[in-house]
Design an enzyme around this catalytic site. Structure first.
Site, PDB file in Angstrom:
ATOM      1  N   LYS A  12      -0.838  13.825   8.899  1.00 17.24           N
ATOM      2  CA  LYS A  12      -0.234  12.499   8.943  1.00 17.24           C
ATOM      3  C   LYS A  12      -1.232  11.420   9.406  1.00 17.24           C
ATOM      4  O   LYS A  12      -2.369  11.725   9.749  1.00 17.24           O
ATOM      5  CB  LYS A  12       0.997  12.535   9.854  1.00 17.24           C
ATOM      6  CG  LYS A  12       2.038  13.541   9.356  1.00 17.24           C
ATOM      7  CD  LYS A  12       2.477  13.243   7.923  1.00 17.24           C
ATOM      8  CE  LYS A  12       3.658  14.058   7.455  1.00 17.24           C
ATOM      9  NZ  LYS A  12       3.333  15.417   7.032  1.00 17.24           N
TER      10      LYS A  12
HETATM   11  C1  LIG Z   1       8.615  13.533   4.244  1.00 18.68           C
HETATM   12  C2  LIG Z   1       8.465  14.515   5.382  1.00 18.68           C
HETATM   13  N1  LIG Z   1       9.496  14.710   6.219  1.00 18.68           N
HETATM   14  C3  LIG Z   1       9.396  15.553   7.262  1.00 18.68           C
HETATM   15  C4  LIG Z   1       8.240  16.253   7.519  1.00 18.68           C
HETATM   16  C5  LIG Z   1       8.206  17.224   8.648  1.00 18.68           C
HETATM   17  O1  LIG Z   1       7.240  16.945   9.606  1.00 18.68           O
HETATM   18  P1  LIG Z   1       6.613  18.118  10.519  1.00 18.68           P
HETATM   19  O2  LIG Z   1       5.663  18.881   9.666  1.00 18.68           O
HETATM   20  O3  LIG Z   1       5.947  17.370  11.624  1.00 18.68           O
HETATM   21  O4  LIG Z   1       7.743  18.944  10.994  1.00 18.68           O
HETATM   22  C6  LIG Z   1       7.136  16.064   6.702  1.00 18.68           C
HETATM   23  C7  LIG Z   1       5.890  16.792   6.995  1.00 18.68           C
HETATM   24  O5  LIG Z   1       5.078  17.155   6.252  1.00 18.68           O
HETATM   25  C8  LIG Z   1       7.246  15.174   5.590  1.00 18.68           C
HETATM   26  O6  LIG Z   1       6.216  14.961   4.762  1.00 18.68           O
END
Ligand SMILES: Cc1ncc(COP(=O)(O)O)c(C=O)c1O
Length: 289
Positions: A192
């Protein structure tokens, strides 16, 4: 491919982490006021919640251990559960959908449009009397058509959730992504904009929602508890707490955001200029250039 924040890990992150280690407090709680106040406790989780909520232009942030936890926490705070429907784009990362499934609600997939995000017309067509929320997912840095989606949500009395996992640092018509819906979520995993290895945050301007989100992420406790509140918990929570070490890294990364965004925007301009004339290549629609 790791996100840009990871490329910028440097002395600032190291100093922040050393500060926490020297203080000896790794857990989010410690005393900063009263006779028990300990100056070695640096309250980094609390600091990053306040700084990021302030940046988003809302009153509250709850730091959690991932973007997925942030989504589940937001759904729980909204009281979404069995039988409820949540409209979500068919083109998204799996966590947007799995968080709805684990909230025991029903994900209703809607089409995307040229923004690569939710198509407001299809959202209207998918609303039923069971719909409790619309989850807009801002894919690859581009906010969804938030004016239209907010109007639909308000007209139908359902909540607008912004999944900004892929859009930390994006703005939409002068406002920070995550602050326009009833609740917004961020991810700080390594792919991210900025990263603490893993991590996430829920942001909202709604005090009741904040209290519920906080309770859900920490065993039912009230915000910034100082003791155990037996019998006063609004509901069963879980444990999605962020740690002082992660928060220390996140704060250093967050302070690099303006520089980082500037670089990303310059790079994007260069790619667009280079690719713009290629036959057969079109760009998606950006809702706010
Ligand atoms: C659109 C979206 N929502 C939620 C997430 C979930 O985040 P995390 O990987 O920190 O749990 C991601 C992660 O890649 C994502 O791209």
């Amino acid at each position: 491919m790791p996100g840009p924040g990871m490329e910028l890990i440097g002395e600032e992150e190291i100093q922040e982490v050393l500060g926490v280690l020297r203080g000896g407090y790794l857990f989010r709680y410690g005393s900063t006021v009263g006779p028990d106040a300990d100056p070695r406790f640096r309250a980094k989780v609390c600091q990053c919640e306040q700084e990021i909520a302030h940046y988003a232009g809302v009153r509250y942030g709850v730091a959690v251990n991932s973007g997925t936890s942030a989504l589940l926490t937001a759904l729980a705070a909204l009281g979404i559960g069995p039988g409820d429907e949540v409209i979500v784009p068919g083109f998204t990362y799996i966590a947007s959908i799995s968080s709805i499934v684990y909230a025991r609600a029903i994900p209703v997939l809607a089409e995307i449009d040229r923004t690569f995000n939710l198509d407001p017309e299809d959202v209207k067509a998918k609303i039923t009397r069971h719909t409790k929320a619309i989850m807009a997912v801002h894919m690859m840095g581009n906010p969804a058509r938030l004016d239209e989606l907010k109007k639909i949500a308000d007209d139908r009395g359902v909540a607008l959730i912004e999944d900004c996992a892929q859009a930390f640092g994006a703005t939409y018509r002068g406002r920070v992504a995550g602050s326009i819906g009833k609740v917004g979520t961020y991810s700080f995993n390594v792919y991210k904009t900025i990263t603490s290895g893993d991590g996430g945050m829920v942001v909202t301007d709604d005090e009741e929602l904040y209290r519920r989100a906080f309770a859900f992420h920490d065993q039912g406790h009230s915000p910034l508890r100082t003791g155990v509140e037996i019998g006063e918990r609004p509901f069963f929570g879980l444990d999605f707490r962020f740690t002082e070490l992660q928060a220390a890294v996140l704060i250093a990364q967050f302070h690099k955001l303006p520089r980082l965004l500037e670089r990303l925007r310059e790079n994007k301009k260069r790619y667009k200029a280079l690719l713009g004339d290629l036959p057969g290549v079109q760009f998606r629609e950006i809702t706010d250039e």
